[in-house]
Design a protein around this motif. Structure first.
Motif, PDB file in Angstrom:
ATOM      1  N   ILE A   1       4.430  -6.110   8.256  1.00 32.94           N
ATOM      2  CA  ILE A   1       3.785  -4.913   7.723  1.00 32.94           C
ATOM      3  C   ILE A   1       4.889  -3.842   7.391  1.00 32.94           C
ATOM      4  O   ILE A   1       5.981  -3.678   7.835  1.00 32.94           O
TER       5      ILE A   1
ATOM      6  N   THR B   1       2.953  -8.810  12.236  1.00 35.53           N
ATOM      7  CA  THR B   1       1.340  -8.678  12.809  1.00 35.53           C
ATOM      8  C   THR B   1       1.422  -9.716  14.187  1.00 35.53           C
ATOM      9  O   THR B   1       1.805 -10.711  14.015  1.00 35.53           O
TER      10      THR B   1
ATOM     11  N   PHE C   1       0.229  -5.685   4.445  1.00 34.45           N
ATOM     12  CA  PHE C   1       0.443  -7.066   5.143  1.00 34.45           C
ATOM     13  C   PHE C   1      -0.215  -7.939   4.532  1.00 34.45           C
ATOM     14  O   PHE C   1      -1.421  -7.717   4.195  1.00 34.45           O
TER      15      PHE C   1
ATOM     16  N   ALA D   1      -4.433  -8.946   5.009  1.00 39.43           N
ATOM     17  CA  ALA D   1      -4.972  -7.653   5.556  1.00 39.43           C
ATOM     18  C   ALA D   1      -6.481  -7.726   4.872  1.00 39.43           C
ATOM     19  O   ALA D   1      -6.799  -8.064   4.007  1.00 39.43           O
TER      20      ALA D   1
END
Ligand code: AMP
Ligand code: GLY
Length: 420
Positions: free
Chosen positions: A348, A372, A403, A406
């Motif tokens: 991230i 994540t 990220f 996502a």
């Protein structure tokens, strides 16, 4: 003061950031916290349900005040165990947390004290439940009695679907003991409103109202999730409606709990539906909502620690609880695939000019990077005097968080803005 917050999601991150605004706070421990919370608290690898471990840690560290946030430790009696060890806590005792821990309990409470809710029956016998279904109107709502990670509610459009929901709970035991007892209830319609409140058992102070977005996809389509975004305040919840809910629902509920010898202290969450026949309770939670907390607490102007201590000490009536008149929007960024299977371990990154609140829900730290680690990864929260600007600001900041894989809804706040 040394504080301890039990839990490790976006909601806990929002609580920790707010608690830190009090200058007397020296340190906050998060048990277990997460890789993002680690920027604001000392994370300790003790699970939220490890009550013995939590009490031992609190005693060893001489914690001055603890906040127990998630449903499962509350229902298991974490507050009772900490208080018995001399650690003051924000949160209901076990006998009060049952208001969320058992839907059969909460439905019976509402029936006995004339608190408006959907018509229902409770069953522990499968044959009796199946036979009752034959006479019900459709759609019909089937709920597992106990905690089920927000997945124990099935809205059946046909009798066959209803029968299979009963079997999933009572025969396949998909929710374990939680589904040994089921509630079958009338299907209600109308806008939903979440109202979190502070209470010391006598006095109840509602927080600013909010609107959750539970479905995974835009337009409220797709499977139910833990919540893909929120806005506050909820425009359906007018001052007239608030006054009515106070008289018909909030005060009767805390009085009923006290009369039952189950005085509720902490955050009591009212999940309401504004039906054509008036406001009705869909569910009670014995805790802050997630992701409601992420939009409600940024609007709190009073000191959160002071208010929480007043709830614990029975002095809420003399304590100021003030909210800003602004609006807030939280957009949850999730891992694509959630609430089904999804990838983890993606880095991230956040652009340097990011200008909003970032509450991390599912991430871990590895070699100085944030990766994540969950379905709901984080929430981006913006506030502004007008809801439309809060929504626009939140979405602008979402573009600055990156990220792989996502996923987020593009329509958080749309229904609220249409209503406005
Ligand atoms: P819960 O897990 O109790 O929050 O329920 C999940 C969702 O199911 C709620 O937010 C409502 O949208 C819906 N729901 C629960 N009970 C009813 C009901 N009696 N009538 C209509 N919808 C319901
Ligand atoms: N957002 C719903 C809940 O916390 O239960």
């Amino acid at each position: 003061m040394k504080l301890m917050v039990i839990g490790g999601g976006g909601r806990e991150h929002a609580i920790i950031k707010k608690l830190k605004e009090n200058p007397s706070v020296e340190v906050i421990y998060a048990l277990p916290g997460n890789g993002g919370i680690a920027a604001d608290a000392k994370c300790v690898n003790i699970a939220a349900t490890d009550i013995e471990g939590i009490v031992a840690f609190a005693a060893a560290e001489k914690i001055d005040f603890a906040v127990v946030t998630p449903d499962d430790p509350l229902v298991l009696g974490a507050v009772d165990a900490l208080e018995a060890a001399g650690i003051p806590c924000f949160g209901p005792e076990k006998k009060a947390a049952i208001i969320e821990g058992s839907k059969a309990f909460s439905k019976d409470l509402m029936r006995r004290y004339n608190i408006p809710t959907a018509q229902y029956e409770v069953f522990t016998d499968r044959a009796a439940a199946l036979s009752y279904l034959e006479s019900c109107d459709l759609p019909i709502v089937i709920k597992a009695d106990g905690l089920a990670l927000g997945k124990g509610v099935i809205i059946a459009q046909s009798r066959e679907e209803a029968r299979s929901a009963i079997d999933t709970m009572m025969v396949d035991k998909k929710f374990g003991h939680s589904g040994e007892r089921v509630v079958i209830e009338e299907f209600l319609t109308g806008p939903e409103v979440s109202v979190l409140s502070f209470t010391d058992g006598e006095t109840l102070v509602p927080m600013v109202s909010s609107m959750d977005h539970k479905r995974a996809h835009d337009g409220d389509a797709g499977p139910n999730t833990g919540g893909m975004g929120t806005v506050a305040p909820n425009p359906y919840y007018t001052p007239e409606m608030a006054a009515r809910c106070m008289e018909e629902i909030f005060l009767p509920t805390i009085r009923a709990m006290k009369a039952e010898g189950r005085t509720f202290r902490g955050c009591l969450y009212f999940g309401l539906m504004l039906t054509p026949k008036g406001p009705k309770v869909i569910e009670y939670n014995c805790r802050f909502g997630d992701p409601e907390t992420q939009v409600v607490l940024p609007l709190l102007e009073s000191d959160l620690l002071t208010v929480m201590m007043a709830c614990r000490n029975g002095t809420l009536a003399g304590t100021e609880v003030k909210f800003s008149a602004d609006a807030a929007c939280c957009v949850v960024m999730a891992s694509d695939g959630y609430p089904g299977s999804y990838e983890k371990g993606h880095e991230i990154t956040v652009d340097g000019d990011f200008d909003a609140q970032l509450y991390i829900a599912g991430a871990k730290e590895k070699d100085g990077k944030l990766l994540t680690s969950g379905g709901r990864v984080l929430g981006v929260v913006a506030t502004a005097p007008a809801l439309k600007d809060a929504v626009a600001r939140a979405y602008k900041q979402v573009e600055k968080v990156h990220f792989a894989n996502a996923y987020y809804r593009r329509d958080i706040g749309r229904r609220a803005l249409e209503r406005e």
